[in-house]
Scaffold this active site. Sequence first.
Site, PDB file in Angstrom:
ATOM      1  N   GLY A   1       0.812  -1.211   0.000  1.00 38.90           N
ATOM      2  CA  GLY A   1       0.000   0.000   0.000  1.00 38.90           C
ATOM      3  C   GLY A   1       0.848   1.264   0.000  1.00 38.90           C
ATOM      4  N   CYS A   2       1.883   1.265   0.798  1.00 35.21           N
ATOM      5  CA  CYS A   2       2.745   2.454   0.893  1.00 35.21           C
ATOM      6  C   CYS A   2       3.504   2.686  -0.407  1.00 35.21           C
ATOM      7  CB  CYS A   2       3.699   2.321   2.072  1.00 35.21           C
ATOM      8  SG  CYS A   2       2.819   2.225   3.657  1.00 35.21           S
ATOM      9  N   THR A   3       3.867   1.617  -1.075  1.00 34.71           N
ATOM     10  CA  THR A   3       4.546   1.737  -2.365  1.00 34.71           C
ATOM     11  C   THR A   3       3.587   2.307  -3.410  1.00 34.71           C
ATOM     12  OG1 THR A   3       6.062  -0.060  -1.823  1.00 34.71           O
ATOM     13  CG2 THR A   3       5.783   0.469  -4.169  1.00 34.71           C
TER      14      THR A   3
ATOM     15  N   ALA B   1       3.204   6.083  -2.641  1.00 36.59           N
ATOM     16  CA  ALA B   1       4.397   6.859  -3.001  1.00 36.59           C
ATOM     17  C   ALA B   1       4.565   6.937  -4.519  1.00 36.59           C
ATOM     18  CB  ALA B   1       5.643   6.239  -2.365  1.00 36.59           C
TER      19      ALA B   1
END
Length: 150
Positions: free
Chosen positions: A43-45, A48
């Site tokens: 999710g964070c990738t 970003a």
Amino acid sequence: MLEVGIKAPDFTLLNQNGDNISLSDYRGQKVILYFYPKDNTPGCTKQACGFAENYPQFIDKGAVILGVSKDTVASHKKFEEKYQLPFVLISDPELVAIKAYDVWQEKNMYGKKVMGVVRTTYLINEEGYIEKVFGKVKAAENANQMLGEI
């Protein structure tokens, strides 16, 4: 989460290059300050990379992007290099900004209650006041959502 209309808490922390960075360094510009749980997670990738893909449009609109997590400077540097992220990542292992922006909260992970960063994005205006707050952000949609807000 903090409320719209209040002065955004200032902080001084390290970026992915190990340099001191303060929120007040960006006075005069719109700031998208987003808090995320962990580098190199799916999710964070997505979040970003969404900001990275749309980065020129954010710059055209006079906005800067600051991503904050409790990861180390070294972790942020690897994350930046792996995905060619063109914006600032801020390391907050002591939870200074994370707690100041009230995103360190109890979460339910696989049936267990744990403390962690709740994915949250703040839009801060040129004078340093919180203009919009988005809690429980959908990682894949956050960049497009923020483009529509500025």
